[in-house]
Design a protein around this motif. Structure first.
Motif, PDB file in Angstrom:
ATOM      1  N   LEU A   1       0.737  -1.356   0.016  1.00 58.09           N
ATOM      2  CA  LEU A   1       0.084   0.078   0.095  1.00 58.09           C
ATOM      3  C   LEU A   1       0.897   1.186  -0.142  1.00 58.09           C
ATOM      4  O   LEU A   1       0.283   2.314  -0.156  1.00 58.09           O
ATOM      5  CB  LEU A   1      -0.949  -0.067   1.274  1.00 58.09           C
ATOM      6  CG  LEU A   1      -1.962  -1.157   1.344  1.00 58.09           C
ATOM      7  CD1 LEU A   1      -2.764  -0.947   2.663  1.00 58.09           C
ATOM      8  CD2 LEU A   1      -3.033  -0.825   0.226  1.00 58.09           C
ATOM      9  N   GLY A   2       1.972   1.187   0.347  1.00 57.32           N
ATOM     10  CA  GLY A   2       2.819   2.279   0.287  1.00 57.32           C
ATOM     11  C   GLY A   2       2.917   3.301   1.700  1.00 57.32           C
ATOM     12  O   GLY A   2       3.103   4.336   1.706  1.00 57.32           O
ATOM     13  N   VAL A   3       2.362   2.444   2.845  1.00 58.14           N
ATOM     14  CA  VAL A   3       2.357   3.083   3.932  1.00 58.14           C
ATOM     15  C   VAL A   3       3.021   2.502   4.802  1.00 58.14           C
ATOM     16  O   VAL A   3       3.832   1.426   4.703  1.00 58.14           O
ATOM     17  CB  VAL A   3       0.584   3.162   4.295  1.00 58.14           C
ATOM     18  CG1 VAL A   3      -0.103   3.624   3.263  1.00 58.14           C
ATOM     19  CG2 VAL A   3       0.169   1.627   4.735  1.00 58.14           C
ATOM     20  N   GLY A   4       3.363   3.027   6.224  1.00 59.33           N
ATOM     21  CA  GLY A   4       4.099   2.578   7.223  1.00 59.33           C
ATOM     22  C   GLY A   4       3.264   1.303   7.919  1.00 59.33           C
ATOM     23  O   GLY A   4       2.000   1.274   7.800  1.00 59.33           O
ATOM     24  N   LEU A   5       4.181   0.528   8.850  1.00 55.13           N
ATOM     25  CA  LEU A   5       3.645  -0.352   9.309  1.00 55.13           C
ATOM     26  C   LEU A   5       2.649  -0.016  10.429  1.00 55.13           C
ATOM     27  O   LEU A   5       1.467  -0.579  10.518  1.00 55.13           O
ATOM     28  CB  LEU A   5       4.601  -1.155  10.233  1.00 55.13           C
ATOM     29  CG  LEU A   5       4.304  -2.467  10.737  1.00 55.13           C
ATOM     30  CD1 LEU A   5       3.625  -3.598   9.994  1.00 55.13           C
ATOM     31  CD2 LEU A   5       5.725  -3.096  11.564  1.00 55.13           C
TER      32      LEU A   5
ATOM     33  N   LEU B   1      -5.387   0.797  10.271  1.00 54.73           N
ATOM     34  CA  LEU B   1      -6.375   0.265   9.274  1.00 54.73           C
ATOM     35  C   LEU B   1      -7.023  -1.031   9.678  1.00 54.73           C
ATOM     36  O   LEU B   1      -8.231  -1.142   9.579  1.00 54.73           O
ATOM     37  CB  LEU B   1      -5.944   0.253   7.526  1.00 54.73           C
ATOM     38  CG  LEU B   1      -5.478   1.532   7.220  1.00 54.73           C
ATOM     39  CD1 LEU B   1      -4.528   1.416   6.016  1.00 54.73           C
ATOM     40  CD2 LEU B   1      -6.539   2.233   6.912  1.00 54.73           C
ATOM     41  N   ILE B   2      -6.371  -2.026  10.221  1.00 57.39           N
ATOM     42  CA  ILE B   2      -6.666  -3.160  10.712  1.00 57.39           C
ATOM     43  C   ILE B   2      -7.563  -3.040  12.000  1.00 57.39           C
ATOM     44  O   ILE B   2      -8.707  -3.391  12.230  1.00 57.39           O
ATOM     45  CB  ILE B   2      -5.736  -4.285  10.738  1.00 57.39           C
ATOM     46  CG1 ILE B   2      -5.202  -4.563   9.318  1.00 57.39           C
ATOM     47  CG2 ILE B   2      -6.003  -5.601  11.726  1.00 57.39           C
ATOM     48  CD1 ILE B   2      -3.614  -5.273   9.546  1.00 57.39           C
ATOM     49  N   LYS B   3      -7.012  -2.187  12.671  1.00 53.72           N
ATOM     50  CA  LYS B   3      -7.412  -1.968  14.166  1.00 53.72           C
ATOM     51  C   LYS B   3      -8.763  -1.399  13.948  1.00 53.72           C
ATOM     52  O   LYS B   3      -9.852  -1.746  14.775  1.00 53.72           O
ATOM     53  CB  LYS B   3      -6.736  -1.511  14.964  1.00 53.72           C
ATOM     54  CG  LYS B   3      -7.065  -1.212  16.453  1.00 53.72           C
ATOM     55  CD  LYS B   3      -6.243  -0.454  17.324  1.00 53.72           C
ATOM     56  CE  LYS B   3      -6.575  -0.458  18.902  1.00 53.72           C
ATOM     57  NZ  LYS B   3      -5.664  -0.020  19.600  1.00 53.72           N
ATOM     58  N   THR B   4      -9.035  -0.355  13.066  1.00 53.86           N
ATOM     59  CA  THR B   4     -10.415   0.234  12.784  1.00 53.86           C
ATOM     60  C   THR B   4     -11.461  -0.478  12.026  1.00 53.86           C
ATOM     61  O   THR B   4     -12.303   0.015  11.830  1.00 53.86           O
ATOM     62  CB  THR B   4     -10.061   1.689  12.262  1.00 53.86           C
ATOM     63  OG1 THR B   4      -9.613   1.461  10.932  1.00 53.86           O
ATOM     64  CG2 THR B   4      -9.252   2.515  13.152  1.00 53.86           C
ATOM     65  N   GLY B   5     -10.788  -1.457  11.505  1.00 54.92           N
ATOM     66  CA  GLY B   5     -11.909  -2.204  10.864  1.00 54.92           C
ATOM     67  C   GLY B   5     -11.992  -1.857   9.272  1.00 54.92           C
ATOM     68  O   GLY B   5     -12.585  -2.583   8.595  1.00 54.92           O
ATOM     69  N   GLU B   6     -10.996  -0.989   8.988  1.00 50.35           N
ATOM     70  CA  GLU B   6     -10.886  -0.578   7.386  1.00 50.35           C
ATOM     71  C   GLU B   6     -10.484  -1.621   6.554  1.00 50.35           C
ATOM     72  O   GLU B   6     -10.811  -1.620   5.584  1.00 50.35           O
ATOM     73  CB  GLU B   6     -10.243   0.784   7.361  1.00 50.35           C
ATOM     74  CG  GLU B   6     -11.028   2.063   8.011  1.00 50.35           C
ATOM     75  CD  GLU B   6     -10.322   3.223   7.371  1.00 50.35           C
ATOM     76  OE1 GLU B   6     -10.112   3.695   6.532  1.00 50.35           O
ATOM     77  OE2 GLU B   6      -9.738   3.871   8.601  1.00 50.35           O
ATOM     78  N   LEU B   7      -9.525  -2.368   7.199  1.00 48.35           N
ATOM     79  CA  LEU B   7      -9.088  -3.397   6.505  1.00 48.35           C
ATOM     80  C   LEU B   7      -9.190  -4.713   7.111  1.00 48.35           C
ATOM     81  O   LEU B   7      -8.729  -4.707   8.268  1.00 48.35           O
ATOM     82  CB  LEU B   7      -7.268  -3.104   6.191  1.00 48.35           C
ATOM     83  CG  LEU B   7      -6.732  -3.957   5.637  1.00 48.35           C
ATOM     84  CD1 LEU B   7      -7.268  -4.028   3.809  1.00 48.35           C
ATOM     85  CD2 LEU B   7      -5.023  -3.593   5.249  1.00 48.35           C
ATOM     86  N   ARG B   8      -9.918  -5.557   6.456  1.00 46.87           N
ATOM     87  CA  ARG B   8     -10.408  -7.032   7.068  1.00 46.87           C
ATOM     88  C   ARG B   8      -9.162  -7.845   7.121  1.00 46.87           C
ATOM     89  O   ARG B   8      -7.942  -7.999   6.272  1.00 46.87           O
ATOM     90  CB  ARG B   8     -11.179  -7.563   6.096  1.00 46.87           C
ATOM     91  CG  ARG B   8     -11.959  -8.787   6.925  1.00 46.87           C
ATOM     92  CD  ARG B   8     -13.202  -9.362   5.801  1.00 46.87           C
ATOM     93  NE  ARG B   8     -12.842  -9.128   4.476  1.00 46.87           N
ATOM     94  CZ  ARG B   8     -12.213 -10.222   3.668  1.00 46.87           C
ATOM     95  NH1 ARG B   8     -12.066 -11.215   4.230  1.00 46.87           N
ATOM     96  NH2 ARG B   8     -12.320  -9.960   2.415  1.00 46.87           N
TER      97      ARG B   8
END
Length: 113
Positions: A48-52, A58-65
């Motif tokens: 995704l070109g983002v940091g860890l 994104l995972i914690k907020t549920g945006e990324l399953r």
């Protein structure tokens, strides 16, 4: 020692140095392509070109399953594609307004070894 002997020794030394760095198991044959179903969070961040930290948020907020396997967190390939499609739709609309189709992200992510 002939010049040919020295050349052979140098070639063998180079081969041994390189071969110690390469995993020659069957899954790493040259030209073999493997598709992952589940991706580690670090790999997802890189794709995704983002940091860890951002990927974990994104995972914690549920945006990324994601799913858990033992103590490890993994992101399904289709969840990664869905997230990118959702971002594209939110930011660019459905593509019909501009008269162009939205970029396709249907192809699986290939890992070449």
């Amino acid at each position: 020692m002939s010049n040919l002997d020295g050349l052979a020794r140098r070639a063998t030394t180079r081969y041994l140095r390189v071969s110690s760095l390469v995993d020659w198991s069957a899954s790493h044959r040259i030209g073999e392509c493997m598709f992952r179903i589940l991706h580690p969070v670090g790999e997802v961040a890189e794709q995704l070109g983002v940091g860890l930290t951002t990927a974990k948020a994104l995972i914690k907020t549920g945006e990324l399953r994601s799913v858990k396997i033992g103590r490890s967190r993994r992101v399904p390939a289709d969840a990664l594609h869905d997230y990118v499609r959702r971002l594209d739709a939110e930011q660019n609309g459905d593509g019909a307004a501009a008269g162009t189709a939205a970029p396709s992200v249907e192809a699986p992510i290939a890992i070449r070894h």
